[in-house]
Design an enzyme around this catalytic site. Structure first.
Site, PDB file in Angstrom:
ATOM      1  CE  LYS A   1      -4.034  -1.723   2.538  1.00  0.00           C
ATOM      2  NZ  LYS A   1      -5.035  -1.570   1.478  1.00  0.00           N
TER       3      LYS A   1
ATOM      4  NE  ARG B   1     -10.771  -9.417  -2.760  1.00  0.00           N
ATOM      5  CZ  ARG B   1     -11.083  -8.515  -3.669  1.00  0.00           C
ATOM      6  NH1 ARG B   1     -11.392  -8.887  -4.897  1.00  0.00           N
ATOM      7  NH2 ARG B   1     -11.092  -7.228  -3.369  1.00  0.00           N
TER       8      ARG B   1
HETATM    9  N1  BES Z   1      -8.352  -3.717   3.882  1.00  0.00           N
HETATM   10  C1  BES Z   1      -8.436  -3.254   2.544  1.00  0.00           C
HETATM   11  C2  BES Z   1      -9.736  -2.486   2.269  1.00  0.00           C
HETATM   12  C3  BES Z   1      -9.925  -1.164   2.984  1.00  0.00           C
HETATM   13  C4  BES Z   1      -9.600   0.009   2.365  1.00  0.00           C
HETATM   14  C5  BES Z   1     -10.494  -1.120   4.241  1.00  0.00           C
HETATM   15  C6  BES Z   1      -9.823   1.213   3.009  1.00  0.00           C
HETATM   16  C7  BES Z   1     -10.706   0.083   4.882  1.00  0.00           C
HETATM   17  C8  BES Z   1     -10.377   1.253   4.261  1.00  0.00           C
HETATM   18  C9  BES Z   1      -8.401  -4.447   1.571  1.00  0.00           C
HETATM   19  O1  BES Z   1      -7.658  -5.535   1.990  1.00  0.00           O
HETATM   20  C10 BES Z   1      -7.802  -3.944   0.311  1.00  0.00           C
HETATM   21  O2  BES Z   1      -6.693  -3.499   0.342  1.00  0.00           O
HETATM   22  N2  BES Z   1      -8.579  -3.986  -0.772  1.00  0.00           N
HETATM   23  C11 BES Z   1      -8.131  -3.498  -2.023  1.00  0.00           C
HETATM   24  C12 BES Z   1      -8.643  -4.445  -3.073  1.00  0.00           C
HETATM   25  C13 BES Z   1      -8.028  -4.223  -4.427  1.00  0.00           C
HETATM   26  C14 BES Z   1      -6.566  -4.592  -4.418  1.00  0.00           C
HETATM   27  C15 BES Z   1      -8.786  -5.057  -5.431  1.00  0.00           C
HETATM   28  C16 BES Z   1      -8.712  -2.108  -2.240  1.00  0.00           C
HETATM   29  O3  BES Z   1      -9.839  -1.849  -1.822  1.00  0.00           O
HETATM   30  O4  BES Z   1      -8.017  -1.270  -2.794  1.00  0.00           O
HETATM   31 ZN    ZN Z   2      -5.598  -5.368   1.508  1.00  0.00          ZN
END
Ligand code: BES
Ligand code: ZN
Ligand code: ZN
Length: 477
Positions: free
Chosen positions: A251, A325
């Site tokens: 991230k 997921r």
């Molecule tokens: N934990 C994150 C989602 C999230 C984002 C929760 C902001 C709370 C606040 C999740 O694991 C994630 O990173 N999802 C990605 C998915 C993408 C790579 C398809 C996302 O939402 O960017």
């Molecule tokens: Zn994630």
């Protein structure tokens, strides 16, 4: 926790350091209100006003609505907790549902997470007296029941908030397991903690892959509440990412902050079972948490990997940040072996859900229209904002993979909350499709500003909604 005591005396007879008066719809004609004082200071019934001389706090509410009263009650407590008063009194407004909202707002209005502050603020305010002057209209018993329910909810929400707010250095999967054990001991629940060996035995390769680069071992937590009389079996599953760095699909710095809250779904299902056990509901409830970190390192799982999930399907990994997921796929598989009548998962699953619905609303997904609508209605009744997000067959194509049975990210970024939900659906057996709900709490689980009845940080999203839903399910039989 703030103490709330029901008194049979009317407001004037009740002794207290401070009086709280709600001004409804700018109506200053309430017998307790002294219009001269308010006029002198130009208060017309909007916001909060403190009449220093008479020690009265007025709070303007523009609607006779439980959501507005709940929030206003929290605001009043936030205002008076800085004052040097030990107690305050307030009258009865509306029915017991309204009062339950006011109780909850007050109890949670006092919440703040200061465990890591050297100088802890501790409010002088300790007790609120409810002057039950309309005793004839609102008998004590329902009011006592409303108070008991609000107390259990508040205590459970605080439990979730504290755990979610705890930094990732301390709140590891083992910490989550300890917390579950404590909840089990206190409520006489069965507590099973599955370690790495167990996950391997269960063939949970998707869950294990996410954990691999973490120095903290993973845990599958399974709490069971099984009362003597039980009408239905409800299985709850929570995403318990104690930290989500994104893994090798790392991230960006700004997005990583707050990812300690990626365990919010897991903390919610622990809080929910705690509340339901304390309420003594007549339903068998299971709470399952997939607890792990998502980290980087030489042994991290990679984009391009193909994983064998417990359900027997293969998953192409194209982004290691879509890790929730993967953990949920294996936990949902384990959950279905319990043969649930209702299967509900809670997860901070996608940023897309926050983009789509805003920070304050959770997304409800699933295949059963009626079930989704019922959950939405009861969530709103509980004071939580939730909205349905529809699956469709076109979006389903976006998670097809050329090399495996399914891909962990969609080929388009549009509809990301729904494609994540549809990925989970790949691991739901046909006979459970209509019994399953997926709740994406990524927005409201953690907000870095104070809002509604929530302090900055974790809110305990999902707890009120799910408790309300399960109470309704047991009422229906
Ligand atoms: N934990 C994150 C989602 C999230 C984002 C929760 C902001 C709370 C606040 C999740 O694991 C994630 O990173 N999802 C990605 C998915 C993408 C790579 C398809 C996302 O939402 O960017
Ligand atoms: Zn994630
Ligand atoms: Zn995540």
């Amino acid at each position: 926790m703030l103490k709330i005591s029901l008194k049979k005396t009317n407001l004037a007879q009740t002794k207290a350091d401070l009086t709280i008066v709600f001004v409804v719809n700018k109506n200053l004609k309430h017998f307790w209100i002294q219009p001269e004082v308010l006029k002198e200071f130009g208060y017309e019934g909007e916001g909060i006003f403190f009449d220093q001389q008479n020690k009265i706090v007025y709070a303007g509410v523009n609607l006779l609505n439980v959501d507005i009263f709940r929030e206003s009650a929290a605001q009043v407590i936030r205002y008076i907790k800085k004052m040097p008063f030990k107690n305050a009194k307030i009258g009865v407004y509306g029915d017991e549902e309204m009062m339950q909202g006011i109780f909850l707002g007050m109890l949670l209005g006092l919440y703040e997470f200061n465990q890591y502050k050297s100088k802890k603020f501790s409010p002088i305010l300790k007790e609120i007296f409810i002057a039950n002057e309309s005793f004839d209209k609102t008998p004590v018993k329902p009011l006592q029941k409303a108070l008991d329910k609000a107390l259990i909810l508040a205590q459970s929400i605080v439990l979730a908030r504290d755990a979610i707010n705890t930094p990732p250095e301390y709140a590891t999967p083992l910490f989550m397991a300890d917390l579950a054990q404590k909840i089990a001991d206190e409520n006489d629940l069965k507590c099973f903690i599955g370690d790495e060996k167990f996950l391997k035995k269960e063939k949970m390769q998707a869950f294990l892959a996410v954990n691999r680069a973490s120095v903290h071992p993973p845990r599958l937590i399974h709490l069971t509440y099984k009362p003597k009389k039980s009408k239905v079996k409800i299985v709850l599953v929570g995403k318990g990412l104690t930290y989500d760095s994104g893994g090798l699909s790392l991230k960006p710095a700004d997005y990583m902050v707050t990812m300690k809250a990626d365990k919010s779904g897991g903390c919610a299902v622990l809080a929910i079972i705690n509340a339901l056990a304390k309420m003594g509901i007549e339903a068998e409830v299971h709470s399952i948490v997939g607890a792990t970190e998502n980290m980087i390192g030489g042994n991290a799982y990679k984009p391009d990997d193909v994983l064998f999930a417990r359900e027997g399907k293969t998953i192409e990994v194209r982004n290691t940040d879509a890790e929730g997921r993967l953990v949920l796929a294996d936990c949902l598989s384990y959950a279905q072996d319990l043969k649930p009548d209702y299967l509900i998962d809670f997860a901070t699953l996608t940023g897309a859900c926050v983009l789509g619905l805003g920070e304050y609303t959770s997304g409800i997904m699933g295949h059963n229209e009626d079930l989704k609508s019922r959950f939405e209605k009861l969530a709103l009744k509980s004071g939580e904002l939730m909205a349905k997000l529809p699956f469709n067959r076109h979006l389903a194509k976006l998670i097809e993979s050329k090399i495996a049975d399914v891909c962990n990210v969609a080929s388009s970024r549009y509809g990301g909350a729904i494609t994540a939900g549809m990925f989970l659906s790949e691991f739901i057996r046909p006979e459970y499709k209509d019994k399953w709900l997926h709740i994406d709490i990524a927005g409201p689980a953690f907000v870095e500003r104070e809002w509604d009845i929530n302090a900055a940080g974790a809110s305990g999203a999902g707890v009120r909604a799910c408790v309300e839903f399960i109470l309704d399910v047991t009422k229906r039989g």
